[in-house]
Each structure stands twice: as C-alpha cells, then as structure tokens.
Design a protein around this motif. Sequence first.
Motif, PDB file in Angstrom:
ATOM      1  N   ASP A 138       0.717  -1.191   0.108  1.00 15.13           N
ATOM      2  CA  ASP A 138       0.485  -0.084   0.321  1.00 15.13           C
ATOM      3  C   ASP A 138       0.905   1.652  -0.118  1.00 15.13           C
ATOM      4  OD1 ASP A 138      -1.383   2.232   1.264  1.00 15.13           O
ATOM      5  OD2 ASP A 138      -3.295   0.782   1.591  1.00 15.13           O
ATOM      6  N   LYS A 139       1.024   1.942  -0.826  1.00 15.10           N
ATOM      7  CA  LYS A 139       2.203   2.749  -1.084  1.00 15.10           C
ATOM      8  C   LYS A 139       1.691   3.483  -0.607  1.00 15.10           C
ATOM      9  CE  LYS A 139       3.540   1.655  -6.327  1.00 15.10           C
ATOM     10  NZ  LYS A 139       3.323   0.690  -6.248  1.00 15.10           N
ATOM     11  N   TYR A 140       0.663   4.280  -0.275  1.00 14.02           N
ATOM     12  CA  TYR A 140      -0.069   5.669   0.614  1.00 14.02           C
ATOM     13  C   TYR A 140       0.471   5.153   1.761  1.00 14.02           C
ATOM     14  CZ  TYR A 140      -2.520   9.488   2.338  1.00 14.02           C
ATOM     15  OH  TYR A 140      -3.086  10.723   2.825  1.00 14.02           O
ATOM     16  N   ARG A 141      -0.282   3.862   3.061  1.00 15.43           N
ATOM     17  CA  ARG A 141      -0.311   4.192   4.241  1.00 15.43           C
ATOM     18  C   ARG A 141       1.188   3.708   4.590  1.00 15.43           C
ATOM     19  NH1 ARG A 141      -4.619   3.627   1.359  1.00 15.43           N
ATOM     20  NH2 ARG A 141      -6.458   4.876   2.587  1.00 15.43           N
ATOM     21  N   VAL A 187      11.341   8.687   8.590  1.00 14.32           N
ATOM     22  CA  VAL A 187      12.421   8.330   6.918  1.00 14.32           C
ATOM     23  C   VAL A 187      11.937   9.439   6.380  1.00 14.32           C
ATOM     24  CG1 VAL A 187      12.086   6.304   5.126  1.00 14.32           C
ATOM     25  CG2 VAL A 187      12.495   6.177   7.412  1.00 14.32           C
ATOM     26  N   LYS A 188      12.965   9.771   5.447  1.00 17.40           N
ATOM     27  CA  LYS A 188      12.187  10.868   3.872  1.00 17.40           C
ATOM     28  C   LYS A 188      11.978  10.457   3.123  1.00 17.40           C
ATOM     29  CE  LYS A 188      15.450  14.239   4.504  1.00 17.40           C
ATOM     30  NZ  LYS A 188      16.924  15.262   4.413  1.00 17.40           N
ATOM     31  N   MET A 189      10.766  10.521   2.855  1.00 20.84           N
ATOM     32  CA  MET A 189      10.490  10.453   1.713  1.00 20.84           C
ATOM     33  C   MET A 189       9.532  11.219   0.752  1.00 20.84           C
ATOM     34  SD  MET A 189       9.369   7.061   3.086  1.00 20.84           S
ATOM     35  CE  MET A 189       8.433   6.299   1.669  1.00 20.84           C
ATOM     36  N   VAL A 190       9.879  10.855  -0.697  1.00 21.96           N
ATOM     37  CA  VAL A 190       8.715  11.327  -1.485  1.00 21.96           C
ATOM     38  C   VAL A 190       7.995  11.995  -1.038  1.00 21.96           C
ATOM     39  CG1 VAL A 190       8.642  11.839  -4.117  1.00 21.96           C
ATOM     40  CG2 VAL A 190      10.983  10.471  -3.389  1.00 21.96           C
ATOM     41  N   LYS A 191       7.616  13.875  -1.289  1.00 23.35           N
ATOM     42  CA  LYS A 191       5.923  14.266  -1.154  1.00 23.35           C
ATOM     43  C   LYS A 191       5.025  13.718  -1.805  1.00 23.35           C
ATOM     44  CE  LYS A 191       7.755  18.751  -0.222  1.00 23.35           C
ATOM     45  NZ  LYS A 191       7.788  20.298  -0.515  1.00 23.35           N
ATOM     46  N   THR A 192       3.523  12.638  -0.759  1.00 28.21           N
ATOM     47  CA  THR A 192       2.520  11.928  -1.503  1.00 28.21           C
ATOM     48  C   THR A 192       1.522  12.355  -1.076  1.00 28.21           C
ATOM     49  OG1 THR A 192       4.204  10.069  -1.896  1.00 28.21           O
ATOM     50  CG2 THR A 192       2.285   9.991  -1.614  1.00 28.21           C
ATOM     51  N   GLU A 243       2.327  12.441  -6.316  1.00 29.58           N
ATOM     52  CA  GLU A 243       4.108  12.669  -6.548  1.00 29.58           C
ATOM     53  C   GLU A 243       4.045  13.728  -7.372  1.00 29.58           C
ATOM     54  OE1 GLU A 243       5.316   8.492  -4.474  1.00 29.58           O
ATOM     55  OE2 GLU A 243       6.435   9.752  -5.945  1.00 29.58           O
ATOM     56  N   PRO A 244       5.363  15.116  -6.575  1.00 27.88           N
ATOM     57  CA  PRO A 244       6.098  15.775  -7.469  1.00 27.88           C
ATOM     58  C   PRO A 244       6.504  14.876  -8.076  1.00 27.88           C
ATOM     59  CG  PRO A 244       6.348  16.078  -5.320  1.00 27.88           C
ATOM     60  CD  PRO A 244       5.466  15.233  -5.242  1.00 27.88           C
ATOM     61  N   TYR A 245       6.781  15.336  -9.974  1.00 29.83           N
ATOM     62  CA  TYR A 245       7.535  14.997 -11.039  1.00 29.83           C
ATOM     63  C   TYR A 245       8.643  15.912 -10.881  1.00 29.83           C
ATOM     64  CZ  TYR A 245       9.107  13.642 -15.298  1.00 29.83           C
ATOM     65  OH  TYR A 245      10.046  12.997 -16.327  1.00 29.83           O
ATOM     66  N   TYR A 246       9.613  14.866 -10.771  1.00 28.23           N
ATOM     67  CA  TYR A 246      10.940  15.959 -10.593  1.00 28.23           C
ATOM     68  C   TYR A 246      11.961  15.910 -12.080  1.00 28.23           C
ATOM     69  CZ  TYR A 246      10.322  15.945  -5.620  1.00 28.23           C
ATOM     70  OH  TYR A 246      10.230  16.356  -4.717  1.00 28.23           O
ATOM     71  N   ASP A 275      21.073  16.160  -4.262  1.00 25.51           N
ATOM     72  CA  ASP A 275      21.948  14.821  -2.719  1.00 25.51           C
ATOM     73  C   ASP A 275      21.456  15.106  -1.180  1.00 25.51           C
ATOM     74  OD1 ASP A 275      24.858  14.698  -2.982  1.00 25.51           O
ATOM     75  OD2 ASP A 275      24.951  15.773  -1.581  1.00 25.51           O
ATOM     76  N   GLU A 276      20.146  15.075  -1.339  1.00 24.41           N
ATOM     77  CA  GLU A 276      19.741  14.048  -0.502  1.00 24.41           C
ATOM     78  C   GLU A 276      19.115  13.195  -1.285  1.00 24.41           C
ATOM     79  OE1 GLU A 276      19.297  14.766   2.746  1.00 24.41           O
ATOM     80  OE2 GLU A 276      20.063  16.934   2.570  1.00 24.41           O
ATOM     81  N   ILE A 277      19.074  11.653   0.267  1.00 19.83           N
ATOM     82  CA  ILE A 277      18.294  10.233  -0.651  1.00 19.83           C
ATOM     83  C   ILE A 277      17.094  10.594   0.712  1.00 19.83           C
ATOM     84  CG2 ILE A 277      18.407   7.989   0.258  1.00 19.83           C
ATOM     85  CD1 ILE A 277      21.427   8.719   0.340  1.00 19.83           C
ATOM     86  N   TYR A 278      16.108  10.444  -0.772  1.00 18.60           N
ATOM     87  CA  TYR A 278      14.525   9.967   0.038  1.00 18.60           C
ATOM     88  C   TYR A 278      14.113   7.977  -0.954  1.00 18.60           C
ATOM     89  CZ  TYR A 278      14.392  15.110  -0.439  1.00 18.60           C
ATOM     90  OH  TYR A 278      14.572  16.611   0.152  1.00 18.60           O
ATOM     91  N   VAL A 279      13.109   8.111  -0.152  1.00 19.30           N
ATOM     92  CA  VAL A 279      12.584   6.254  -0.011  1.00 19.30           C
ATOM     93  C   VAL A 279      11.108   6.910  -0.996  1.00 19.30           C
ATOM     94  CG1 VAL A 279      11.030   4.602   0.977  1.00 19.30           C
ATOM     95  CG2 VAL A 279      13.292   5.852   1.645  1.00 19.30           C
ATOM     96  N   ASN A 280      11.465   5.982  -2.392  1.00 18.99           N
ATOM     97  CA  ASN A 280      10.946   6.064  -3.087  1.00 18.99           C
ATOM     98  C   ASN A 280       9.508   4.962  -2.741  1.00 18.99           C
ATOM     99  OD1 ASN A 280       8.930   6.843  -5.428  1.00 18.99           O
ATOM    100  ND2 ASN A 280       9.483   5.488  -6.804  1.00 18.99           N
ATOM    101  N   GLU A 281      10.165   3.535  -2.983  1.00 17.99           N
ATOM    102  CA  GLU A 281       9.826   2.336  -2.854  1.00 17.99           C
ATOM    103  C   GLU A 281       9.786   1.583  -2.114  1.00 17.99           C
ATOM    104  OE1 GLU A 281       7.564   0.229  -6.639  1.00 17.99           O
ATOM    105  OE2 GLU A 281       7.232   2.245  -6.393  1.00 17.99           O
TER     106      GLU A 281
END
Length: 328
Positions: free
Chosen positions: A115-118, A128-133, A191-194, A274-280
């Motif tokens: 469950d990507k959202y939960r 945990v630093k995550m991509v904004k969602t 999510e924002p598209y980078y 230069d910042e690490i984010y967990v995507n999935e």
Amino acid sequence: MKLGIIFGGASFEHEISIITAYQLKKKIEKEYEIHLLYVNLEGKIFNADKMQLNDFKHSQYKKLKKLKLEKLQFDVIVGAMHGENGEDGLACAFARIHNIPYLGCDLFAGSLALDKYRSYLYLAKNGVKMVKTIGYTYEDYLKNKKVPYMPCIIKPVYGGSSIGITIAKTKEELPDKLNEAFKFSREVIIEPYYEVLEEYNLALNENTFSELEQIHKKDDIFSFDNKYSDSFKVVHQSIIEHPKYEEFCKIARKVYSLLNAKGIIRIDFFLIDDEIYVNEINTTPGALAMYLFSDFKSVFRESLKLSLQEKNKTYPESHFLLKNNINK
C-alpha cells in the motif's frame, strides 16, 4: 532440503511472478529440491513441476496438476508472488495456515509495503525521508479535488513499480492521466514529478546489503517491457560505488526494521539535490534481486536458515490447544 516456490496469483504482475519463480529455480536448484506451486488467475493452486517457462509463455497448461493441499510437505515455502493476492501477505498466510516456514515478509510487512500511501504515512511519521505524496481516490476525482503538484506522477496504490504509472505535465493532461491510473486501482498516490533526479536500488536481507544499483532510463518512466526484458538488465542499469553508500544502507536498515521485514527486499531511492529519499519498497523484488548480490546463494541460505527458525516458535494459543488435546 525441500523448497516450494509459490508464484502467479490474481495480480497485474502475474507474468512477472512466473519469471521470478523460474529465475530463482535456475539459480538454486542444484542446492535444494525445488517444487513449483503455481497460483492461477482464479486463485487455484497447481503443481507446476513439469512446466517449463516456455509453457507459460505459450499458454500450454496441460502439464499442470491440481495440488493436493493435504500432501503439502515442504521444509520452507519461498515467496515469488508480486502485487496483490500474494506479495501483500497472502502467500505468507497460506504457508502459516499449513504450518510451513515462509521465506519472505509476513502479513504486516507485506500488506503495508504494498500500500504505497499507508506505507508512506507510516514511514514518514517514523522519521524516514520520503518523496512528498498525497492519496487521491476516484471519488476525489469526481469531486474535482485539487492536485497540489504539477507536473506530477500518478501511481496506483497497490500496483508494482512499472504498472499503471502515468505522468501529467500540465493541468490539461491531468484528467486523462488520472483516468488511466484508475483502471488499475480506485485509489492512487500523486507525487511531484522531478525533471532532475538520480534513482538507485538497494536490496537487503536480515544481515546483508547488496551492491548499489543506479538506474538509467531513456523514457520518463519504466514500461513493463523495458524493465523486465533481458536487454534492460544490460543497458539500463549499472552496479556502482557511491560516496553515500553507507547512508543508503543505514536508511534501508531503518525501513527494514520499521516494517519488521523478513527475507530479501529491495528499496528504491531517489537522490534529489544530494538528499536521499525513499521512493518505494518491494517486499518481493523481481528474481529476489539476485543480480544485486555478489554472492546471492549465501544471502538466500542465510534467510532460509532464519525462516526455519520460525518453525520452532511456539505460540501460546497453540501450546494450550495441544496440551489440552482440544482435537480429541
């Protein structure tokens, strides 16, 4: 040792699961007695020991025999199911019901990670630093709820890392792109598209980290075909050394611990400014991410040993029932 590899299932990732099962079988069949447990799209379980990968490719199912559940006798069942109705904890539950140790994540880790959202809410809340969602339902779409990110990437909540993903680069594109994603799920994440980012994968089990993989893609997103074709493995990705490798590992171990994960999982990261984010998180990565480990057989053996230890656990309710001969 007798291992049962369970694969297939009622999932959009059914075909990928078949490939994972046969890649895994080929890798470990000299060390173990391997049996194949195929779950079809209707949820029926078959003995697929006489099936070859090409039989599935050409829809030749005559060699399948209905599996007699009362004769299930395996030392461990290995999870090779992707997506819903398997990777979400159901494969583990199947093994648990039959009192067979399971190599892979349990119900909590499997259902939460799928469950990507939960999983985003849970991991972000725990540091945990995550991509904004944001979560976005079909009902939100009907109400024309505003999307705060543009351009944005849209993913089905329960889909894999390649299936049903769309990108809306303008507000005008958004309705069509949402409609496309909603074909796979009535709930999506946005999510924002980078435009500029680096993508990395790292796999791990209870004690060991894989090498770091950098993803190189020609298109905006990975299609089903290019991600799982043989050419993709050669052309589109590379194993690299990275100055932030230890940081990737530290974050990966924290995620593994928070999920109470078991067996081999893969975590997909973004490096943005230069910042690490967990995507999935993939609790059953394709082919169990064997190509990321320099010594996959040792890693597999390690997880197998820990899975076997689960068989020796005595749950209080089981102890009570057995002690009091409840079946008699």
